[in-house]
Scaffold this active site. Structure first.
Site, PDB file in Angstrom:
ATOM      1  N   TYR A 144       2.486   2.951  -7.947  1.00  0.00           N
ATOM      2  CA  TYR A 144       3.254   2.598  -6.590  1.00  0.00           C
ATOM      3  C   TYR A 144       3.811   1.244  -7.027  1.00  0.00           C
ATOM      4  O   TYR A 144       2.702   0.569  -7.463  1.00  0.00           O
ATOM      5  CB  TYR A 144       2.275   2.799  -5.593  1.00  0.00           C
ATOM      6  CG  TYR A 144       3.053   1.898  -4.181  1.00  0.00           C
ATOM      7  CD1 TYR A 144       4.077   2.804  -3.580  1.00  0.00           C
ATOM      8  CD2 TYR A 144       2.522   0.997  -3.628  1.00  0.00           C
ATOM      9  CE1 TYR A 144       4.525   2.233  -2.433  1.00  0.00           C
ATOM     10  CE2 TYR A 144       3.229   0.350  -2.615  1.00  0.00           C
ATOM     11  CZ  TYR A 144       4.324   0.969  -2.023  1.00  0.00           C
ATOM     12  OH  TYR A 144       4.904   0.462  -0.948  1.00  0.00           O
ATOM     13  N   ASP A 239       2.383  -4.031 -13.852  1.00  0.00           N
ATOM     14  CA  ASP A 239       2.309  -4.164 -12.395  1.00  0.00           C
ATOM     15  C   ASP A 239       0.886  -4.590 -12.110  1.00  0.00           C
ATOM     16  O   ASP A 239       0.135  -3.856 -11.821  1.00  0.00           O
ATOM     17  CB  ASP A 239       2.906  -3.142 -11.579  1.00  0.00           C
ATOM     18  CG  ASP A 239       2.611  -3.458 -10.073  1.00  0.00           C
ATOM     19  OD1 ASP A 239       1.830  -4.179  -9.693  1.00  0.00           O
ATOM     20  OD2 ASP A 239       2.908  -2.437  -9.467  1.00  0.00           O
ATOM     21  N   LYS A 267      -0.850 -10.112  -3.852  1.00  0.00           N
ATOM     22  CA  LYS A 267      -2.175 -10.217  -3.455  1.00  0.00           C
ATOM     23  C   LYS A 267      -2.808 -11.502  -3.692  1.00  0.00           C
ATOM     24  O   LYS A 267      -2.503 -12.376  -2.954  1.00  0.00           O
ATOM     25  CB  LYS A 267      -2.968  -8.817  -4.124  1.00  0.00           C
ATOM     26  CG  LYS A 267      -2.012  -7.723  -4.039  1.00  0.00           C
ATOM     27  CD  LYS A 267      -2.750  -6.572  -3.006  1.00  0.00           C
ATOM     28  CE  LYS A 267      -1.882  -5.288  -3.190  1.00  0.00           C
ATOM     29  NZ  LYS A 267      -1.795  -4.612  -1.860  1.00  0.00           N
TER      30      LYS A 267
HETATM   31  N1  HOZ Z   1       0.093   0.470   0.396  1.00  0.00           N
HETATM   32  C1  HOZ Z   1      -0.534  -0.760   0.836  1.00  0.00           C
HETATM   33  C2  HOZ Z   1      -1.658  -0.760  -0.315  1.00  0.00           C
HETATM   34  N2  HOZ Z   1      -1.568  -0.073  -1.705  1.00  0.00           N
HETATM   35  C3  HOZ Z   1      -0.941  -0.813   2.195  1.00  0.00           C
HETATM   36  C4  HOZ Z   1      -0.947  -2.184   2.524  1.00  0.00           C
HETATM   37  C5  HOZ Z   1      -0.846  -2.245   3.973  1.00  0.00           C
HETATM   38  O1  HOZ Z   1      -0.968  -1.523   4.818  1.00  0.00           O
HETATM   39  O2  HOZ Z   1      -0.995  -3.282   4.422  1.00  0.00           O
END
Ligand code: HOZ
Length: 428
Positions: A144, A239, A267
């Protein structure tokens, strides 16, 4: 535990926000129940609106590596805010954080700040296309890279959690330029390079996959990608939104000793505020506007609050002795004890762990790619998730998301976590 206020707030939120949340995994849809509304957090602990306290294994999905509400970061945000929250002009702080990052991560010479990991990855592929003149990219099933169109194809994270790895709304024309290979499978990459010779601008990968659970690269996989990309004049993009500054100061690239052409960050780099960035050698970064023709911009890019939070957290990481070896030891010991618990209970499990990233899949065979990750028993995961939540342990509400440990998880927190896991009895 009581969740009355969370339940009420969720009902209210669903009226004004689609699904009541601003990011789908938060809705608890794949584990059932309703999301917990948080009031505050400190160190390793979360405090919800009903007065419940949890040990946190989400860590805001990665940024809070030294724990929530780190005093230095909070002070930096307050001090910066008093001088103004956004100017839309350059500030000295942007150069300071750029220099700090370039000094921490080997192989990069310039960096551009954006507002999220999504933006970083989508800008990185535009830059790769502009630099190489080729259109296609290769990504890996179950990886992702944020929610921009080119990546929502066989994507991980929330996309798999809700069973739609390829999103409606992504046009066929966009999808045709995204080729998909299998994680930990060099042959699948070689085949695409044979089939689309001269058309592939870049290969983008999470060097440690963190959005189909946590899946480390097998020996030689990242090195192999490096060789293939170099042989075909295609750019290798790491990434490192999750792994950057988490697995080591220099991220996964340093840990595995493989240098990508472009690195994406997010992050931790923002210290809990919305920040992303992408970085490369000068020769590549000079293709970006205003020097080069590849356009990329943002009103809030390099925002002073976000820059000061990120700068302070990165400095704090530099100043915390042995932080990565301690996080690594904690992660290793947590994984070991969880394995012992599930083995004693004869519960099929696979625990993948690297440093402070960990995931639990309830299945028999090793989890090394998307196909094997999908074999995890989600019914058992749901029960485990709710059992842990009731025991005061807050796990990511999907087996496809990685756990993130922070340095404030000490022996006491680990004991409580293992004790909670120990009292788990799956319903058959
Ligand atoms: N898809 C995000 C983590 N891989 C989730 C982030 C969120 O919901 O704050």
């Amino acid at each position: 535990m009581k969740y009355e206020r969370s339940s009420h707030l969720f009902k209210q939120a669903q009226e004004s926000i689609p699904g009541g949340v601003n990011s789908p995994v938060r809705a608890f849809k794949s584990v059932g129940g309703h999301p917990i509304f948080l009031k505050s957090a400190k160190g390793a602990y979360l405090h919800d609106e009903d007065g419940n306290t949890y040990i946190d294994y989400i860590n805001s999905w990665g940024p809070q590596i030294l724990g929530h509400a780190l005093p230095e970061v909070i002070d930096a945000i307050k001090t910066t805010a008093e001088r103004g929250t956004s100017f839309g002009t350059p500030t000295e702080l942007e150069t300071s954080i750029a220099e700090l990052i370039l000094g921490m991560v080997p192989g990069i010479e310039q960096i551009r700040m954006v507002n999220s990991g999504t933006e970083a990855c989508m800008s990185a592929i535009r830059l790769a296309r502009g630099y190489t003149g080729a259109d296609k990219i290769i990504k890996f099933t179950g990886c992702y890279h944020g929610h921009s169109d080119a990546f929502l194809i066989e994507a991980g994270s929330g996309a798999i959690t809700f069973g739609s790895p390829t999103s409606p709304g992504v046009t066929k024309n966009t999808a045709k330029d995204t080729l998909v290979a299998d994680f930990n499978n060099l042959q699948s990459v070689e085949l695409l390079f044979e089939q689309y010779a001269g058309q592939i601008a870049s290969v983008i990968i999470e060097p440690v996959a963190g959005n189909m659970g946590c899946i480390p690269p097998e020996d030689g996989f990242l090195q192999g990608l490096r060789e293939i990309c170099s042989a075909h004049n295609s750019l290798l993009i790491f990434d490192e939104v999750m792994t950057g500054f988490r697995l080591s100061k220099g991220g996964a690239a340093s840990l595995f000793n493989v240098t990508p052409d472009i690195t994406c960050f997010g992050k931790i780099i923002g210290g809990g505020l919305p920040v992303g960035a992408f970085a490369a050698k000068k020769e590549i970064m000079q293709y970006l506007a205003p020097v080069g023709a590849v356009y990329q911009a943002g009103t809030l890019s390099g925002n002073p609050l976000a820059m000061s939070a990120g700068y302070t957290l990165l400095n704090a990481l530099n100043e915390t002795p042995d932080v990565y070896s301690k996080l690594n030891a904690r992660g290793t010991s947590m994984a070991h004890e969880l394995r012992e618990v599930f083995t004693r209970k004869s519960i099929s499990h696979q625990i993948n762990q690297i440093g402070s990233m960990l995931s639990v899949h309830f299945c028999h065979d090793s989890v090394r790619d998307f196909e094997s990750a999908k074999k995890g028993d989600n019914k058992v995961f749901k029960q485990f998730f709710h059992h842990m939540l009731k025991s005061g342990i807050y796990l990511p509400p999907s087996a496809y998301e990685s756990w993130f440990l922070c340095s404030e998880i000490n022996t006491e927190e680990q004991l409580k976590t293992i004790e909670a896991a120990n009292s788990f009895v799956p319903l058959t």
